[in-house]
Design a protein around this motif. Structure first.
Motif, PDB file in Angstrom:
ATOM      1  N   TYR A  75      36.596  43.391  42.790  1.00 11.29           N
ATOM      2  CA  TYR A  75      35.464  43.110  43.668  1.00 11.29           C
ATOM      3  C   TYR A  75      34.235  43.881  43.191  1.00 11.29           C
ATOM      4  O   TYR A  75      34.335  45.051  42.813  1.00 11.29           O
ATOM      5  CB  TYR A  75      35.771  43.528  45.111  1.00 11.29           C
ATOM      6  CG  TYR A  75      36.697  42.596  45.848  1.00 11.29           C
ATOM      7  CD1 TYR A  75      36.201  41.518  46.569  1.00 11.29           C
ATOM      8  CD2 TYR A  75      38.069  42.790  45.834  1.00 11.29           C
ATOM      9  CE1 TYR A  75      37.042  40.659  47.249  1.00 11.29           C
ATOM     10  CE2 TYR A  75      38.926  41.937  46.512  1.00 11.29           C
ATOM     11  CZ  TYR A  75      38.398  40.877  47.216  1.00 11.29           C
ATOM     12  OH  TYR A  75      39.234  40.027  47.896  1.00 11.29           O
ATOM     13  N   ARG A  76      33.103  43.208  43.200  1.00 11.95           N
ATOM     14  CA  ARG A  76      31.843  43.910  42.946  1.00 11.95           C
ATOM     15  C   ARG A  76      31.400  44.670  44.188  1.00 11.95           C
ATOM     16  O   ARG A  76      30.845  45.760  44.093  1.00 11.95           O
ATOM     17  CB  ARG A  76      30.772  42.912  42.525  1.00 11.95           C
ATOM     18  CG  ARG A  76      31.077  42.201  41.211  1.00 11.95           C
ATOM     19  CD  ARG A  76      30.104  41.076  40.943  1.00 11.95           C
ATOM     20  NE  ARG A  76      28.729  41.538  40.893  1.00 11.95           N
ATOM     21  CZ  ARG A  76      27.676  40.746  40.796  1.00 11.95           C
ATOM     22  NH1 ARG A  76      27.854  39.429  40.761  1.00 11.95           N
ATOM     23  NH2 ARG A  76      26.474  41.226  40.743  1.00 11.95           N
ATOM     24  N   ILE A  77      31.628  44.094  45.347  1.00 12.69           N
ATOM     25  CA  ILE A  77      31.350  44.742  46.632  1.00 12.69           C
ATOM     26  C   ILE A  77      32.603  44.584  47.483  1.00 12.69           C
ATOM     27  O   ILE A  77      33.065  43.455  47.699  1.00 12.69           O
ATOM     28  CB  ILE A  77      30.140  44.107  47.340  1.00 12.69           C
ATOM     29  CG1 ILE A  77      28.888  44.206  46.462  1.00 12.69           C
ATOM     30  CG2 ILE A  77      29.895  44.766  48.685  1.00 12.69           C
ATOM     31  CD1 ILE A  77      27.681  43.482  47.034  1.00 12.69           C
ATOM     32  N   ALA A  78      33.159  45.687  47.942  1.00 17.18           N
ATOM     33  CA  ALA A  78      34.385  45.661  48.748  1.00 17.18           C
ATOM     34  C   ALA A  78      34.206  46.598  49.932  1.00 17.18           C
ATOM     35  O   ALA A  78      34.562  47.768  49.875  1.00 17.18           O
ATOM     36  CB  ALA A  78      35.595  46.061  47.901  1.00 17.18           C
ATOM     37  N   MET A  79      33.619  46.075  51.002  1.00 15.27           N
ATOM     38  CA  MET A  79      33.388  46.865  52.204  1.00 15.27           C
ATOM     39  C   MET A  79      34.477  46.549  53.229  1.00 15.27           C
ATOM     40  O   MET A  79      34.224  46.010  54.303  1.00 15.27           O
ATOM     41  CB  MET A  79      31.999  46.571  52.777  1.00 15.27           C
ATOM     42  CG  MET A  79      30.861  46.841  51.819  1.00 15.27           C
ATOM     43  SD  MET A  79      30.759  48.564  51.326  1.00 15.27           S
ATOM     44  CE  MET A  79      30.372  49.316  52.882  1.00 15.27           C
ATOM     45  N   PHE A  80      35.718  46.877  52.877  1.00 11.71           N
ATOM     46  CA  PHE A  80      36.820  46.700  53.804  1.00 11.71           C
ATOM     47  C   PHE A  80      36.869  47.886  54.760  1.00 11.71           C
ATOM     48  O   PHE A  80      36.555  49.021  54.393  1.00 11.71           O
ATOM     49  CB  PHE A  80      38.141  46.579  53.050  1.00 11.71           C
ATOM     50  CG  PHE A  80      38.214  45.372  52.159  1.00 11.71           C
ATOM     51  CD1 PHE A  80      38.438  44.120  52.680  1.00 11.71           C
ATOM     52  CD2 PHE A  80      38.034  45.491  50.789  1.00 11.71           C
ATOM     53  CE1 PHE A  80      38.500  43.010  51.874  1.00 11.71           C
ATOM     54  CE2 PHE A  80      38.092  44.395  49.961  1.00 11.71           C
ATOM     55  CZ  PHE A  80      38.328  43.136  50.510  1.00 11.71           C
ATOM     56  N   ALA A  81      37.291  47.598  55.988  1.00 10.93           N
ATOM     57  CA  ALA A  81      37.335  48.656  56.992  1.00 10.93           C
ATOM     58  C   ALA A  81      38.348  49.727  56.632  1.00 10.93           C
ATOM     59  O   ALA A  81      38.191  50.890  57.020  1.00 10.93           O
ATOM     60  CB  ALA A  81      37.665  48.054  58.366  1.00 10.93           C
ATOM     61  N   ALA A  82      39.384  49.373  55.884  1.00  9.79           N
ATOM     62  CA  ALA A  82      40.397  50.354  55.502  1.00  9.79           C
ATOM     63  C   ALA A  82      39.848  51.416  54.559  1.00  9.79           C
ATOM     64  O   ALA A  82      40.487  52.456  54.374  1.00  9.79           O
ATOM     65  CB  ALA A  82      41.586  49.648  54.843  1.00  9.79           C
ATOM     66  N   TYR A  83      38.671  51.180  53.943  1.00  7.45           N
ATOM     67  CA  TYR A  83      38.055  52.159  53.051  1.00  7.45           C
ATOM     68  C   TYR A  83      37.059  53.069  53.758  1.00  7.45           C
ATOM     69  O   TYR A  83      36.587  54.034  53.145  1.00  7.45           O
ATOM     70  CB  TYR A  83      37.321  51.444  51.910  1.00  7.45           C
ATOM     71  CG  TYR A  83      38.208  50.623  51.008  1.00  7.45           C
ATOM     72  CD1 TYR A  83      39.576  50.861  50.930  1.00  7.45           C
ATOM     73  CD2 TYR A  83      37.682  49.593  50.232  1.00  7.45           C
ATOM     74  CE1 TYR A  83      40.386  50.110  50.111  1.00  7.45           C
ATOM     75  CE2 TYR A  83      38.490  48.831  49.408  1.00  7.45           C
ATOM     76  CZ  TYR A  83      39.843  49.101  49.351  1.00  7.45           C
ATOM     77  OH  TYR A  83      40.643  48.337  48.531  1.00  7.45           O
ATOM     78  N   HIS A  84      36.728  52.779  55.029  1.00  8.23           N
ATOM     79  CA  HIS A  84      35.670  53.530  55.708  1.00  8.23           C
ATOM     80  C   HIS A  84      36.062  54.020  57.098  1.00  8.23           C
ATOM     81  O   HIS A  84      35.431  54.938  57.599  1.00  8.23           O
ATOM     82  CB  HIS A  84      34.407  52.654  55.832  1.00  8.23           C
ATOM     83  CG  HIS A  84      33.886  52.166  54.523  1.00  8.23           C
ATOM     84  ND1 HIS A  84      33.000  52.890  53.754  1.00  8.23           N
ATOM     85  CD2 HIS A  84      34.128  51.021  53.828  1.00  8.23           C
ATOM     86  CE1 HIS A  84      32.725  52.210  52.654  1.00  8.23           C
ATOM     87  NE2 HIS A  84      33.390  51.075  52.676  1.00  8.23           N
ATOM     88  N   VAL A  85      37.040  53.409  57.709  1.00  8.52           N
ATOM     89  CA  VAL A  85      37.433  53.758  59.078  1.00  8.52           C
ATOM     90  C   VAL A  85      38.758  54.504  59.029  1.00  8.52           C
ATOM     91  O   VAL A  85      39.659  54.106  58.266  1.00  8.52           O
ATOM     92  CB  VAL A  85      37.562  52.482  59.944  1.00  8.52           C
ATOM     93  CG1 VAL A  85      37.963  52.829  61.377  1.00  8.52           C
ATOM     94  CG2 VAL A  85      36.249  51.712  59.933  1.00  8.52           C
TER      95      VAL A  85
END
Length: 559
Positions: free
Chosen positions: A306-316
């Motif tokens: 992925y060029r952009i991967a804003m999954f919630a598992a990476y931030h929450v």
């Protein structure tokens, strides 16, 4: 926690009020909100064939009807067909002149004829799963592996082609009428635009601003005429042996095989022809509120990155259910949970009670007001740009996405269990991939009593839970809490103001602004004042619901 074939135990509440596991949620770092699949816009980036990995432009994919030209599916089992090679012997035909000149000579012996035979490689399509081949339906073999396989002819193909052209012309005519009506209604700001503008206005743009038509007048499309279909009472008669002839199910196609070929829908298996393989797509997800990309994959079909991967598992922070003692009425049980910090910054965690119904309604009203403000601002900006003749695709896309915002709703999950809230906040250390293999023992730190285990970016905590008094044996116990955590944002966007991001965390996702601000002030290490030109720390809140299991039945006492 998410399972493939089992019900979800731990679920997070999206801003719209839907519950989903953390693995199916996204996180917008510009809005600082959790998004589910209904809160993002799905856009097609590219078309490709998953078998030959050929990248096909969108215009060409539309002409090909979203199918690959070189790959085929088995009409019997829908698997991918393979090209197989076979050897065939071909006797070269004698030339007419040579045959006339040697008319009086004796015939050559059979050994000489065999010596002149040529062996060629011929190719056919075969399925390695069900052993179907193109020879079963009489398709001739090809001399080239990538040859053009013959296409079956359909009786109504011409009629459908005429209908398609007719409705395309109707759509184009209506589109031109709408554009003409919109051009007439658009206010004209000035009839004499400045010709010294550095942006470099083109001649056609100046003519449109002054209300003149372009030098090359567009030809208006008129719907093409087509013969209407006429109903007929003439129907083919049924065969006489329809009810007396024995049925052989092996020769009759299944419903799946017929629907795979909607143009023909063959009745017998000897009329099944290979179908071109459907194209796959790579899509990107875009936040509907701020219009920023949440996920975007690589353009190369063979790449899974992925060029952009804003999954919630990476931030929450992730909440995992470890175990719970058997639940009994009017008795407390010990619940063990694990919390994991997926970010590279320390998090300060605070567990609070869920908002009341009245507080949740107020948050939903605030979300609706903010959505209406976003729609009005995007619409006004697009109108200003269109009036100036500078309408761009970005402004129209922004107004389109703002109009498609998911309507927030109340969380439908009912909570029928209570638990004792932790008496203080605690810190989750940042993620360190090398800490798992580090043999050096970390320095011990004083943790609250409810934390029973800590390692790197993970902790295990113990809570006392109890079913509600109105529960009955056999009921499933569900508890919920608001999880407040500090998040360090590196996104610099003018749409996100310091007041909206630091006053109350994520609106509509857990608690009111005053409660979040108070909790943030009381939490050590959480800062609500952003630094200029650097990362900003925010206090965000999300709601978490856990299914603990069913209440054990009370054993009967023997008399």
């Amino acid at each position: 926690m998410a399972f493939f074939m089992l019900p979800n135990v731990v679920e997070y509440a999206c801003v719209c009020g839907l519950l989903s596991p953390l693995t199916k949620l996204y996180f917008c770092r510009y809005c600082l909100k959790i998004r589910c699949g209904f809160c993002v816009c799905h856009e097609v980036d590219s078309h490709f064939c998953c078998n030959c990995l050929e990248n096909i432009p969108s215009s060409e994919a539309k002409i090909r009807k979203n199918r690959c030209n070189t790959c085929f599916n088995c009409p019997s089992c829908q698997h991918t067909l393979s090209v197989r090679a076979s050897s065939s012997t071909v006797v070269p035909a004698a030339a007419p002149a040579a045959a006339a000149g040697e008319e009086g000579k004796k015939e050559e012996p059979p050994a000489a004829v065999v010596a002149k035979q040529i062996t060629r490689k011929m190719y056919y399509l075969a399925c390695l799963n069900c052993r179907w081949s193109s020879r079963d339906v009489g398709i001739p073999d090809q001399s080239v592996a990538t040859g053009q396989w013959p296409e079956p002819e359909y009786a109504n193909a011409t009629r459908f082609g005429l209908l398609l052209e007719h409705y395309q012309s109707v759509v184009l005519h209506e589109k031109q009428e709408k554009q003409e009506l919109w051009r007439r209604k658009t206010p004209k700001t000035s009839k004499f635009p400045s010709l010294t503008d550095r942006t470099g206005l083109t001649v056609s743009m100046i003519r449109r601003q002054m209300g003149w038509t372009d030098s090359k007048a567009q030809i208006k499309a008129t719907p093409s005429s087509i013969n209407r279909s006429v109903a007929s009472e003439a129907v083919d008669e049924l065969p006489e042996d329809l009810l007396t002839k024995p049925i052989q199910l092996k020769n009759i196609t299944t419903l799946q095989q017929r629907l795979a070929q909607p143009a023909k829908q063959p009745f017998t298996v000897n009329k099944l022809y290979p179908q071109h393989k459907l194209l796959s797509i790579k899509r990107s997800l875009r936040c509907r509120q701020c219009d920023h990309n949440v996920t975007k994959s690589e353009y190369n079909p063979s790449s899974i990155k992925y060029r952009i991967a804003m999954f919630a598992a990476y931030h929450v922070p992730e909440v995992r259910f470890i175990r719970c003692e058997p639940l009994k009425l009017n008795q407390e049980a010990v619940l063990l949970l694990k919390l994991i910090n997926p970010t590279i910054n320390d998090m300060t965690i605070t567990i609070m009670e869920l908002p009341t119904d009245e507080e949740e309604r107020l948050m939903i009203e605030e979300l609706k007001l903010s959505a209406e403000a976003t729609i009005s601002s995007s619409t006004s900006s697009s109108l200003m740009l269109s009036a100036a003749g500078l309408t761009s695709g970005t402004s129209s896309l922004a107004s389109k996405q703002a109009a498609l915002l998911e309507d927030p709703r109340m969380v439908q999950q009912q909570v029928n269990g209570t638990f004792k809230l932790p008496d203080s906040s605690f810190v989750l250390h940042h993620r360190d991939d090398s800490a798992e293999f580090d043999e050096v023992v970390a320095s011990q730190q004083e943790d609250p009593k409810f934390i029973v285990w800590r390692k790197a970016n993970q902790i295990s905590m113990k809570l006392a839970v109890q079913p509600a008094p109105d529960c009955k044996p056999g009921d499933e116990v569900v508890i919920g809490f608001s999880l407040q955590y500090t998040y360090v944002s590196t996104a610099m966007d003018k749409n996100v103001t310091a007041a909206s991001t630091t006053a109350g965390g994520t609106p509509g996702s857990g608690s009111s602004g005053a409660a979040s601000a108070a909790a943030t002030a009381a939490t050590p290490g959480s800062t609500s004042t952003p630094t200029k030109g650097g990362p900003q720390k925010h206090a965000l809140t999300t709601r978490v619901y856990l299914k603990l299991g069913r209440i054990a039945a009370v054993p009967e006492v023997a008399a």
